[in-house]
Design a protein around this motif. Structure first.
Motif, PDB file in Angstrom:
ATOM      1  N   GLU A 272       0.820  -1.205   0.000  1.00 48.91           N
ATOM      2  CA  GLU A 272       0.000   0.000   0.000  1.00 48.91           C
ATOM      3  C   GLU A 272       0.864   1.270   0.000  1.00 48.91           C
ATOM      4  O   GLU A 272       2.036   1.254   0.364  1.00 48.91           O
ATOM      5  CB  GLU A 272      -0.904   0.033   1.234  1.00 48.91           C
ATOM      6  CG  GLU A 272      -1.793  -1.193   1.403  1.00 48.91           C
ATOM      7  CD  GLU A 272      -1.195  -2.225   2.346  1.00 48.91           C
ATOM      8  OE1 GLU A 272       0.044  -2.214   2.505  1.00 48.91           O
ATOM      9  OE2 GLU A 272      -1.955  -3.040   2.903  1.00 48.91           O
ATOM     10  N   THR A 273       0.230   2.361  -0.421  1.00 52.10           N
ATOM     11  CA  THR A 273       0.769   3.706  -0.241  1.00 52.10           C
ATOM     12  C   THR A 273      -0.235   4.468   0.618  1.00 52.10           C
ATOM     13  O   THR A 273      -1.284   3.932   0.987  1.00 52.10           O
ATOM     14  CB  THR A 273       0.959   4.428  -1.581  1.00 52.10           C
ATOM     15  OG1 THR A 273      -0.326   4.643  -2.179  1.00 52.10           O
ATOM     16  CG2 THR A 273       1.836   3.621  -2.537  1.00 52.10           C
ATOM     17  N   ASP A 274       0.054   5.713   0.933  1.00 49.28           N
ATOM     18  CA  ASP A 274      -0.863   6.510   1.755  1.00 49.28           C
ATOM     19  C   ASP A 274      -2.057   7.038   0.965  1.00 49.28           C
ATOM     20  O   ASP A 274      -3.059   7.449   1.545  1.00 49.28           O
ATOM     21  CB  ASP A 274      -0.109   7.690   2.381  1.00 49.28           C
ATOM     22  CG  ASP A 274       0.908   7.226   3.417  1.00 49.28           C
ATOM     23  OD1 ASP A 274       0.694   6.159   4.013  1.00 49.28           O
ATOM     24  OD2 ASP A 274       1.916   7.937   3.614  1.00 49.28           O
ATOM     25  N   GLY A 275      -1.961   7.050  -0.356  1.00 52.22           N
ATOM     26  CA  GLY A 275      -3.030   7.607  -1.178  1.00 52.22           C
ATOM     27  C   GLY A 275      -4.272   6.727  -1.195  1.00 52.22           C
ATOM     28  O   GLY A 275      -4.182   5.498  -1.134  1.00 52.22           O
TER      29      GLY A 275
ATOM     30  N   LEU B 181      -6.516   4.883  -5.319  1.00 52.85           N
ATOM     31  CA  LEU B 181      -5.527   4.645  -6.365  1.00 52.85           C
ATOM     32  C   LEU B 181      -5.689   3.235  -6.933  1.00 52.85           C
ATOM     33  O   LEU B 181      -6.281   2.356  -6.303  1.00 52.85           O
ATOM     34  CB  LEU B 181      -4.124   4.830  -5.792  1.00 52.85           C
ATOM     35  CG  LEU B 181      -3.809   6.233  -5.274  1.00 52.85           C
ATOM     36  CD1 LEU B 181      -2.428   6.285  -4.649  1.00 52.85           C
ATOM     37  CD2 LEU B 181      -3.930   7.264  -6.394  1.00 52.85           C
TER      38      LEU B 181
ATOM     39  N   ASN C 144       5.926   4.286  -6.422  1.00 56.34           N
ATOM     40  CA  ASN C 144       5.583   5.035  -5.215  1.00 56.34           C
ATOM     41  C   ASN C 144       4.196   5.637  -5.411  1.00 56.34           C
ATOM     42  O   ASN C 144       3.522   5.342  -6.414  1.00 56.34           O
ATOM     43  CB  ASN C 144       6.651   6.087  -4.866  1.00 56.34           C
ATOM     44  CG  ASN C 144       6.881   7.087  -6.000  1.00 56.34           C
ATOM     45  OD1 ASN C 144       6.036   7.244  -6.894  1.00 56.34           O
ATOM     46  ND2 ASN C 144       8.007   7.777  -5.967  1.00 56.34           N
ATOM     47  N   GLU C 145       3.775   6.477  -4.487  1.00 59.76           N
ATOM     48  CA  GLU C 145       2.431   7.035  -4.611  1.00 59.76           C
ATOM     49  C   GLU C 145       2.296   7.882  -5.875  1.00 59.76           C
ATOM     50  O   GLU C 145       1.247   7.869  -6.531  1.00 59.76           O
ATOM     51  CB  GLU C 145       2.091   7.864  -3.384  1.00 59.76           C
ATOM     52  CG  GLU C 145       0.641   8.360  -3.388  1.00 59.76           C
ATOM     53  CD  GLU C 145       0.255   9.060  -2.097  1.00 59.76           C
ATOM     54  OE1 GLU C 145      -0.500  10.047  -2.175  1.00 59.76           O
ATOM     55  OE2 GLU C 145       0.715   8.625  -1.033  1.00 59.76           O
ATOM     56  N   ASP C 146       3.346   8.616  -6.247  1.00 58.56           N
ATOM     57  CA  ASP C 146       3.299   9.410  -7.476  1.00 58.56           C
ATOM     58  C   ASP C 146       3.056   8.515  -8.688  1.00 58.56           C
ATOM     59  O   ASP C 146       2.336   8.899  -9.626  1.00 58.56           O
ATOM     60  CB  ASP C 146       4.613  10.179  -7.664  1.00 58.56           C
ATOM     61  CG  ASP C 146       4.666  11.468  -6.857  1.00 58.56           C
ATOM     62  OD1 ASP C 146       3.615  11.875  -6.326  1.00 58.56           O
ATOM     63  OD2 ASP C 146       5.758  12.063  -6.768  1.00 58.56           O
TER      64      ASP C 146
ATOM     65  N   ARG D  44      -0.652   7.681  -8.699  1.00 62.10           N
ATOM     66  CA  ARG D  44      -1.425   8.874  -9.040  1.00 62.10           C
ATOM     67  C   ARG D  44      -1.312   9.180 -10.520  1.00 62.10           C
ATOM     68  O   ARG D  44      -2.312   9.491 -11.194  1.00 62.10           O
ATOM     69  CB  ARG D  44      -0.929  10.068  -8.212  1.00 62.10           C
ATOM     70  CG  ARG D  44      -1.324  10.027  -6.738  1.00 62.10           C
ATOM     71  CD  ARG D  44      -0.714  11.196  -5.948  1.00 62.10           C
ATOM     72  NE  ARG D  44      -0.977  12.481  -6.611  1.00 62.10           N
ATOM     73  CZ  ARG D  44      -0.042  13.387  -6.872  1.00 62.10           C
ATOM     74  NH1 ARG D  44       1.230  13.169  -6.551  1.00 62.10           N
ATOM     75  NH2 ARG D  44      -0.378  14.523  -7.450  1.00 62.10           N
TER      76      ARG D  44
END
Length: 310
Positions: A107-110, A113, A229-231, A234
């Motif tokens: 997982e990421t924080d976003g 997604l 990563n989260e980017d 996104r």
């Protein structure tokens, strides 16, 4: 006939056809029960519903014959390509696709997604074959996969496919159901080391290439090396990506590598391999397919189409 149908790995599909044909026959007869007040047909006259029933039986016979012919063709193809056993036939695709969620630890924080996963949630003994990048363009691979009727998904990077888009166009059209082409970025760079803008260019740029060259903007994306990563997620979402399949096992011509501690396959596992030849590993693309299919079949699994489940 029934015995042959039950031997088929698509027995469930046959049962559904029988039910559908029976339903059609009943509907065409004009009543759910015989009309007890109607006169019996005269001698030599056809009973109501008889023709639809014969049509249904004929359609079922034709279906079973097609199943038998496909099974025979797989046996012949398996011998031709040196497989230990013919590949198992995948069951019918689920009527409703399973709900895909991000694997724990990935997982990421976003929020909201695209999910990142290595295994599709299913109880069916199926796995999914995926091939990355596009560097090796072996025509034998196309022939082998078509004759064996093995579904697979290709995740392409433009920097290695742009010298021969035609090869992948042939791949896309080479099987009855077609091979799905997905996104593996323009230049196969390590995405977490790039800015959001650079990552978006890598991902959206490849979406544009696939849409222009092959007619459809793909819903699936695999980051190079499996790193993100989260980017990354996104950017992928902004480009129309719906899911990010990684892998649970990786196939080579001379061995398999495993993500899980038990070094085994599990229902719904995604298997990764690459478009490579003798210049990069110990064998050809057909050698790799021979190895991975012998492993998959020996463990009692069939290869299904990823897009039927995701």
């Amino acid at each position: 006939m029934a015995k042959g149908a039950h031997r088929s790995h698509r027995a469930l599909g046959t049962a559904l056809v029988v039910a559908a044909l029976a339903s059609t026959a009943t509907a065409c007869s004009g009543a759910s029960e015989p009309d007890r007040g109607a006169a019996a047909p005269a001698a030599g006259q056809q009973a109501p519903g008889q023709a639809p029933e014969r049509a249904a039986a004929g359609a079922l016979n034709a279906y079973v014959e097609r199943v038998r012919e496909r099974r025979t063709a797989r046996v012949v193809a398996a011998k031709k390509w040196g497989l230990a056993k013919p590949p198992l036939e995948a069951p019918a695709a689920p009527a409703t696709k399973p709900r895909i969620t991000t694997r724990k630890g990935f997982e990421t924080d976003g929020e909201g997604l695209p999910p990142v996963f290595t295994t599709v949630p299913t109880k069916q003994k199926v796995v999914f074959l995926t091939i990355d990048d596009g560097a090796e363009k072996d025509p034998e691979l196309l022939r082998m996969m078509k004759e064996l009727r093995i579904p697979y998904s290709a995740f392409l990077s433009d920097y290695v496919v742009k010298d021969d888009y035609g090869y992948f166009a042939r791949m896309q059209k080479s099987q009855e159901t077609g091979v799905s082409l997905h996104n593996h970025t323009l230049n196969h760079r390590y995405l977490p080391g790039l800015s959001y803008k650079q990552q978006k260019r890598e991902i959206c740029g490849m979406q544009d290439v696939i849409e222009k060259r092959f007619g459809k903007r793909p819903p699936l994306f695999r980051p190079p090396y499996g790193n993100y990563n989260e980017d990354t997620l996104r950017a992928a979402k902004s480009c129309g990506v719906e899911a990010v399949p990684l892998w649970a096992a990786e196939a080579f011509p001379d061995h398999m590598e495993w993500r899980e501690w038990d070094r085994d396959l599990h229902p719904g596992d995604i298997v990764l391999t690459h478009f490579r030849g003798k210049g990069d590993w110990k064998g050809t693309m057909p050698d790799m397919i021979r190895r991975v299919m012998n492993v998959i079949t020996a463990k009692g699994y069939a290869v299904a189409k990823l897009e039927d489940y995701v």
